[in-house]
Write a protein that holds these residues in place. Sequence first.
Motif, PDB file in Angstrom:
ATOM      1  N   UNK A  86      -2.439 -18.032  96.977  1.00  0.00           N
ATOM      2  CA  UNK A  86      -2.510 -17.101  95.860  1.00  0.00           C
ATOM      3  C   UNK A  86      -2.854 -17.760  94.537  1.00  0.00           C
ATOM      4  N   UNK A  87      -2.518 -19.031  94.411  1.00  0.00           N
ATOM      5  CA  UNK A  87      -2.793 -19.710  93.135  1.00  0.00           C
ATOM      6  C   UNK A  87      -4.286 -19.811  92.854  1.00  0.00           C
ATOM      7  N   UNK A  88      -5.119 -19.633  93.906  1.00  0.00           N
ATOM      8  CA  UNK A  88      -6.567 -19.691  93.654  1.00  0.00           C
ATOM      9  C   UNK A  88      -7.118 -18.337  93.197  1.00  0.00           C
ATOM     10  N   UNK A  89      -6.266 -17.325  93.237  1.00  0.00           N
ATOM     11  CA  UNK A  89      -6.723 -15.996  92.818  1.00  0.00           C
ATOM     12  C   UNK A  89      -6.471 -15.697  91.351  1.00  0.00           C
ATOM     13  N   UNK A  90      -5.890 -16.646  90.635  1.00  0.00           N
ATOM     14  CA  UNK A  90      -5.611 -16.377  89.217  1.00  0.00           C
ATOM     15  C   UNK A  90      -6.890 -16.446  88.388  1.00  0.00           C
ATOM     16  N   UNK A  91      -6.800 -15.883  87.181  1.00  0.00           N
ATOM     17  CA  UNK A  91      -7.988 -15.727  86.348  1.00  0.00           C
ATOM     18  C   UNK A  91      -8.664 -17.057  86.037  1.00  0.00           C
ATOM     19  N   UNK A  92      -7.866 -18.089  85.809  1.00  0.00           N
ATOM     20  CA  UNK A  92      -8.406 -19.329  85.256  1.00  0.00           C
ATOM     21  C   UNK A  92      -7.227 -20.319  85.273  1.00  0.00           C
ATOM     22  N   UNK A  93      -7.517 -21.577  85.539  1.00  0.00           N
ATOM     23  CA  UNK A  93      -6.416 -22.549  85.626  1.00  0.00           C
ATOM     24  C   UNK A  93      -5.672 -22.718  84.300  1.00  0.00           C
ATOM     25  N   UNK A  94      -6.285 -22.312  83.198  1.00  0.00           N
ATOM     26  CA  UNK A  94      -5.563 -22.389  81.921  1.00  0.00           C
ATOM     27  C   UNK A  94      -4.285 -21.558  81.967  1.00  0.00           C
ATOM     28  N   UNK A  95      -4.356 -20.454  82.720  1.00  0.00           N
ATOM     29  CA  UNK A  95      -3.201 -19.553  82.804  1.00  0.00           C
ATOM     30  C   UNK A  95      -1.921 -20.269  83.245  1.00  0.00           C
ATOM     31  N   UNK A  96      -2.070 -21.247  84.136  1.00  0.00           N
ATOM     32  CA  UNK A  96      -0.892 -21.921  84.699  1.00  0.00           C
ATOM     33  C   UNK A  96      -0.044 -22.559  83.596  1.00  0.00           C
ATOM     34  N   UNK A  97      -0.667 -22.861  82.473  1.00  0.00           N
ATOM     35  CA  UNK A  97       0.102 -23.448  81.371  1.00  0.00           C
ATOM     36  C   UNK A  97       1.170 -22.503  80.822  1.00  0.00           C
ATOM     37  N   UNK A  98       0.923 -21.208  80.957  1.00  0.00           N
ATOM     38  CA  UNK A  98       1.958 -20.244  80.562  1.00  0.00           C
ATOM     39  C   UNK A  98       3.159 -20.368  81.510  1.00  0.00           C
ATOM     40  N   UNK A  99       2.857 -20.586  82.795  1.00  0.00           N
ATOM     41  CA  UNK A  99       3.947 -20.767  83.766  1.00  0.00           C
ATOM     42  C   UNK A  99       4.710 -22.057  83.517  1.00  0.00           C
ATOM     43  N   UNK A 100       3.972 -23.091  83.080  1.00  0.00           N
ATOM     44  CA  UNK A 100       4.645 -24.365  82.778  1.00  0.00           C
ATOM     45  C   UNK A 100       5.641 -24.147  81.639  1.00  0.00           C
ATOM     46  N   UNK A 101       5.182 -23.435  80.624  1.00  0.00           N
ATOM     47  CA  UNK A 101       6.069 -23.153  79.495  1.00  0.00           C
ATOM     48  C   UNK A 101       7.297 -22.378  79.980  1.00  0.00           C
ATOM     49  N   UNK A 102       7.073 -21.481  80.938  1.00  0.00           N
ATOM     50  CA  UNK A 102       8.160 -20.658  81.449  1.00  0.00           C
ATOM     51  C   UNK A 102       9.183 -21.510  82.222  1.00  0.00           C
ATOM     52  N   UNK A 103       8.701 -22.317  83.148  1.00  0.00           N
ATOM     53  CA  UNK A 103       9.650 -23.099  83.960  1.00  0.00           C
ATOM     54  C   UNK A 103      10.315 -24.194  83.123  1.00  0.00           C
ATOM     55  N   UNK A 104       9.602 -24.679  82.101  1.00  0.00           N
ATOM     56  CA  UNK A 104      10.181 -25.722  81.251  1.00  0.00           C
ATOM     57  C   UNK A 104      11.171 -25.147  80.232  1.00  0.00           C
ATOM     58  N   UNK A 105      10.808 -24.019  79.649  1.00  0.00           N
ATOM     59  CA  UNK A 105      11.560 -23.557  78.484  1.00  0.00           C
ATOM     60  C   UNK A 105      12.374 -22.293  78.680  1.00  0.00           C
ATOM     61  N   UNK A 106      12.011 -21.455  79.655  1.00  0.00           N
ATOM     62  CA  UNK A 106      12.722 -20.184  79.811  1.00  0.00           C
ATOM     63  C   UNK A 106      13.711 -20.244  80.974  1.00  0.00           C
ATOM     64  N   UNK A 107      13.242 -20.727  82.130  1.00  0.00           N
ATOM     65  CA  UNK A 107      14.139 -20.760  83.297  1.00  0.00           C
ATOM     66  C   UNK A 107      15.436 -21.527  83.032  1.00  0.00           C
ATOM     67  N   UNK A 108      15.381 -22.672  82.343  1.00  0.00           N
ATOM     68  CA  UNK A 108      16.653 -23.359  82.062  1.00  0.00           C
ATOM     69  C   UNK A 108      17.619 -22.501  81.247  1.00  0.00           C
ATOM     70  N   UNK A 109      17.070 -21.571  80.460  1.00  0.00           N
ATOM     71  CA  UNK A 109      17.953 -20.680  79.698  1.00  0.00           C
ATOM     72  C   UNK A 109      18.670 -19.708  80.615  1.00  0.00           C
TER      73      UNK A 109
END
Lengths: 515, 131
Positions: A86-109
């Motif tokens: 499924x990761x190959x179906x995303x709009x653009x690999x830039x998008x994954x950076x939003x997920x990085x921000x999420x797992x780094x900064x939101x999930x720990x909260x």
Amino acid sequence: MDKPVKKKKLGLKPRYSAMTRGLSWDTTYQDMDKVFPYDQFEGIKIHDWDKWEDPFRLTMEAYWKYQGEKDKKLYAVIDAFAQNNGHLGISDARYVNALKLFIQGVSPLEYYAHRGFAHAGRHFTGAGVRVAAQMQSIDELRHYQTQAHTISHYNRHFNGMHDSVKWFDRMWYLAVPKSFFEDAYSSGPFEFLTAVSFSFEYVLTNLLFVPFMSGAAHNGDMATVTFGFSAQSDESRHMTLGIECIKFMLEQDPDNVPIVQRWMDKWFWRGYRLLTLVAMMQDYMLPKRVMSWKEAWEMYAESNGGALFKDLARYGIRPPKGWDDACEGKDHISHQAWGTFYQYSHAAAFHTWVPNADEMQWLNEKYPDSFDRHYRGRLEHWDKLQKKDERWFNQHLPMLCQVCQIPMVFTEPGDPTQISFRETQYEDNKYHFCSDHCKEIFSHEPRKYVQAWLPVHQIYQGSCYPDDINPESPGDSPVREVLRYYGVVGGQDNGDFNASQDRRNFDAALGKKVV
Amino acid sequence: MNAENMDCMTTIGEYRFPTKDAEKKFFGNWLIYIAWENHLMFCAPFCLPLPTSLPFGAFIRDVLPQLYGEHPEFEQIDWQRVRWYESNEEFLPDFGKSLQQHGFGHKTLIRFETPSLEGSRSQIDSKKMAF
């Protein structure tokens, strides 16, 4: 032999009551105040805990069943997503950076919230609020787990997600969410609920979850959409807990009003500052954009929040002090934050880039009063440098706000050309702030904030180097050593997107020509 | 206590902890914050540990170019015309005197304005760099 007596099954309401409040009792061997020592020191006066209206009537038994169903569905989607790449179906690999921000900064909260609610769920005298807090504590733990499991699929294919737990404790920009939550859960249980259940969950949560989840939907990330849905049904319960707690405090004693007001002022502002990261994600990190930060702010904060504070006026509550400044900032903060991460991208754990011409056009349309006038010029300048192979990174460390811990990037309300400076002297030291509101938070509790672990100051004190480095002389590249301490692979986990392994791998997997 | 600090913290017991960033923790240096006003290509002011004996002239000659040299307007600065502020108070620097002799301290904020080089205040149609 006696025939077993068949007991009549209880109805929903008495059953709920029997299985929650009915399990509680007033202690007699020990004084109740000794058993629940932490719910009075904040100054909140409660005369009748029975007046607490349970915001949701859910027994533990029903809770397990309901959450179990949701998890089954979620994990089926995650499996399917992984099997179908499924990761190959995303709009653009830039998008994954939003997920990085999420797992780094939101999930720990989510995990911090789990701990905070576990504490609150033990320490309130009233059984109703204890049950609500305990259930939320379990929700939050589950949210952390489902997020970690969902995003782990991306971790196999992209950089910047492999050590997010360590990063949360070490990295400069993650000190912003970390210090927010540590401030909340080191306060008393009533302030914790005002901070997290009310200000964050009730007033601001839509600004966090809607952009991430609809961003995921627009960018083809069905796995994240599914964990979003799975969490969203809990969020409505959490929001109800927030508003119920506020009304309960305000109705119990008029002396509670000024205390609650001060907490609302504080936590609205702290939450707003934290959401700067979301604003940036929304305007710059989604290849397919949903709505601008400004539009989201107008819809979820200005109109919904405005109505809420009108409703609370009957208790003598006014809108939070920072409200007008927060509304003024809607034209600016996303651009200021992206500029920050663009220039410090070599010290972060995700990629940045200059938006392309179409994206700049979109930004201009969404921000007609600010983008071209104040922010386009620097982006185009950086773009020019990059085209000459001189991608610019800022090599020196920024000044931070003592309270929100964000670099001092915010401008004076009404003047986006001027950095906003505030300072105070406390005992023998000077402290600096980004705004009137961060300064006021400090002034109310200076003994708390003098302890702030400010990442830049800690680097200069030598606390952020690996063991083999002498902090007094860290060598020719202190930044390199700090990254080593962070556990970030320079140039791989960070830097410009265009030069990244993420981009090369994604393009190669899609059969695109690799530049 | 400063008048503007209205400590209303409530705690469960004695609550007093040392400040995290005391002067003595920086190996003999002071933290100095530096801001070139209205030049927002650099997202925030800088924070640097500097020796208290650093002469102001050396601060201009050796420190500032490292921080701000990459800005297209930096080379055009006429240092005789620059206006200097310690936080909000204007001061006249003596290039031969040290940071300490200027009366600065740990966590002093030094701001400077460069007349005619207006950075983010420039009009964007004037072909100047408005950042």
